[in-house]
Scaffold this active site. Structure first.
Site, PDB file in Angstrom:
ATOM      1  N   CYS A 407      24.373  42.115  69.039  1.00 13.71           N
ATOM      2  CA  CYS A 407      23.457  41.362  69.898  1.00 13.71           C
ATOM      3  C   CYS A 407      23.012  42.229  71.079  1.00 13.71           C
ATOM      4  CB  CYS A 407      24.119  40.060  70.346  1.00 13.71           C
ATOM      5  SG  CYS A 407      22.958  38.850  71.040  1.00 13.71           S
ATOM      6  N   HIS A 539      25.232  37.903  65.129  1.00 18.44           N
ATOM      7  CA  HIS A 539      26.675  37.996  65.391  1.00 18.44           C
ATOM      8  C   HIS A 539      27.438  37.934  64.060  1.00 18.44           C
ATOM      9  CE1 HIS A 539      26.797  37.449  69.858  1.00 18.44           C
ATOM     10  NE2 HIS A 539      25.586  36.974  69.626  1.00 18.44           N
ATOM     11  N   GLU A 541      30.398  38.516  63.391  1.00 20.98           N
ATOM     12  CA  GLU A 541      31.794  38.056  63.513  1.00 20.98           C
ATOM     13  C   GLU A 541      31.951  36.569  63.242  1.00 20.98           C
ATOM     14  OE1 GLU A 541      30.241  37.956  67.881  1.00 20.98           O
ATOM     15  OE2 GLU A 541      29.864  39.048  66.013  1.00 20.98           O
TER      16      GLU A 541
END
Length: 569
Positions: A407, A539, A541
């Site tokens: 990001c 993102h 994750e």
């Protein structure tokens, strides 16, 4: 009818209800059952989107754009399901719904009160969500795990506790099981375990009309002799229903710990799970799930080589601010048969101005950075510590250290490249300096500038890889299994300015992935002539799983441990 397992907490907050709820759900899945989960947060916010990571921990983002409590991330990772914003209930959501109905006249002129209107709304919400087919197999859940946020006795939790008391009567005892998570502290020089806090917590719970079926007691060490018997006697819970959830080598061992003590047997008896018809295919998949999970957990206990990853962020004083990122690194490392050692670096300490104001902090930060096998710059908001992050990115680029930017980490990598390679004068982000001449990162035109909550670009969006020779040879394309389009979750207001893209790409800063809708939004870059220098606007994750690590994170770990080439081969 769906079975409900409620997980409440006593004595202190942050006791581990989310992990126990997730572990319980995963264990039920090993029986072949279909499981979903709901988190109840007693705060007045509509959602977690405007909460500071330093105050509340990570804001987890879902496929549908819901900004929710970080425990929903645990549910998705353990249960391998995709949840929605409706799986997170807050006081704000409940009161807003009730007030909207009152304004429409739905209550036929009655006085609207906490009981029954608020409590009924909570119960109706739970029942509605519990009937939604799961993303995992498209079946209606057999079991719904409900985590009751906060601590029993908190004034803000009272309406939800009362709602669960009424819900017990609504669904029946055979469909309702309450797990109460409490603390067994150790005090005194002799290190004696004390049961009084748990006794008091259970007494408070009973006073509110709920009786625990199972006690899950957190402690540093396993129960001492007589502790289980004492808890059973004073809390009126059978001995076999009292579980010691002591500290483990990793959180991945918590399901194993609970299963070894007989949790599934207790749940099967209490909820009459033996009467449920489980298709043979799901039962077999449950057995395979348990085999894979125990194999994965065993990796954590093995003596594996370490790989050191420096995380340069601005919320490093509270690791929960980066919970999904930590999990993504762990999942990637264990699947690469490595242990990850995270070197936390506060980005303000990396700023060159610290050389004058606090040289010790600066040199300590530089020592960590230069000793790292890989460097990660995560997302964040605001201009604090930005120059420190840019300095870390410059180090990774110039010294060929594997790098992943997420990001803001992508936007700052572009700014660093424009500044130090392309020679652009003072490139800036509109977030930090809206009046700058060279805005390398700009506010997205469709984003609301006036309101903060839920106005970012949120949720799962498609990213299309560029159809060219360089992309097909890039590491990140191969890590995604050479898929032309990938879906990942976003949470941002700013993007790389398309004006500077030709200049960046000419210098070797290649944007190999762009948004599939317009092709104008830069989503993934990979730097030429570098072992691994990758950035993602999304993102990655958020959708990491223990058995399915995130590709960009896996690439970082493999490159940092010098396994990337052999992995591709």
């Amino acid at each position: 009818m769906t079975k409900f397992v409620i997980v409440s907490g006593g004595v202190i907050s942050g006791i581990g209800k989310g992990i126990i709820a997730s572990s319980t759900g995963m264990l039920l899945e090993t029986l072949g059952l279909t499981v979903t989960a709901i988190k109840i947060d007693p705060y007045l916010n509509i959602d977690a989107g405007t909460l500071s990571p330093l105050d509340h921990g990570e804001v987890f983002t879902l496929d549908d754009g819901g900004e929710v409590d970080l425990d929903l991330g645990n549910y998705e990772r353990y249960l391998d399901v995709t949840l929605t914003r409706d799986n997170n209930i807050t006081t704000g959501k409940i009161y807003r719904s009730v007030i909207e109905r009152e304004r429409k006249g739905d209550y036929l002129g009655k006085t609207v009160q906490v009981v029954p209107h608020i409590t009924n709304e909570v119960q109706d919400w739970v029942e509605r969500v519990a009937k939604v087919p799961t993303s995992k197999n498209g079946l209606t859940p057999d079991v719904c795990i409900i985590e009751l946020g906060g601590t029993v006795g908190d004034i803000e939790s009272a309406p939800f506790v009362e709602a669960m008391r009424q819900f017990h009567n609504r669904v029946g005892s055979e469909n309702f099981c309450l797990i109460h998570v409490s603390l067994i502290p150790v005090v005194g020089a002799v290190g004696e375990q004390k049961t009084k806090p748990t006794q008091s917590s259970v007494r408070d719970l009973r006073g509110l009309g709920l009786s625990p079926d199972i006690l899950a007691c957190r402690s540093a060490q396993p129960f001492e002799q007589g502790i289980r018997e004492k808890l059973s006697m004073f809390c009126q819970v059978p001995e076999k229903n009292v579980f010691s959830v002591h500290d483990c080598s990793s959180l991945y061992h918590v399901p194993i710990l609970l299963k070894d003590q007989g949790l599934l047997d207790v749940l099967t008896e209490k909820l009459q799970l033996g009467k449920l018809e489980i298709p043979a295919q799901l039962a077999d998949s449950g057995v395979e799930l348990w085999r894979q999970w125990t194999k994965f957990a065993s990796l954590k206990a093995r003596e594996l080589e370490k790989v050191r990853i420096a995380v340069v962020g601005k919320y490093t004083y509270l690791s929960d601010s980066y919970l999904s990122l930590i999990k993504a690194l762990e999942h990637a490392a264990l699947n690469a048969e490595r242990h990850v050692e995270i070197l936390w670096i506060e980005s303000t300490d990396m700023d060159a101005s610290m050389l004058d104001s606090n040289p010790l902090k600066y040199h300590d930060a530089m020592k960590k950075l230069t000793s790292a096998d890989g460097i990660l710059v995560p997302g964040g908001f605001g201009d604090r510590g930005i120059e420190g992050k840019i300095a870390a990115i410059k180090w990774a680029r110039e010294h060929k250290v594997p790098y992943l930017g997420v990001c803001l980490g992508l936007q700052l990598a572009a700014i660093e490249f424009l500044r130090n390679v392309c020679g652009v004068s003072d490139p800036q982000s509109e977030e930090f300096n809206p009046n700058a001449e060279n805005l390398a990162a700009i506010f997205m035109p469709e984003i609301d500038r006036e309101h903060m909550g839920g106005t970012m670009r949120l949720g799962s969006k498609p990213t299309q890889f560029i159809d060219d020779e360089y992309t097909y040879s890039s590491s990140i394309y191969k890590l995604y299994g050479s898929q032309p389009v990938v879906y990942e979750r976003h949470r941002h207001r700013y993007e790389v300015n398309p004006k500077f893209v030709p200049m960046l790409e000419e210098g070797g800063f290649k944007f190999v992935g762009r948004d599939a809708d317009t092709g104008q939004r830069m989503e993934i870059f990979e730097l030429k002539n570098h072992p691994y220098f990758v950035g993602t606007q999304y993102h990655p994750e958020y959708i990491t799983k223990p058995l399915k690590p995130s590709p960009p994170f896996l690439g970082l770990i493999l490159a940092a441990s010098k396994q990337l080439d052999s992995y591709f081969n």
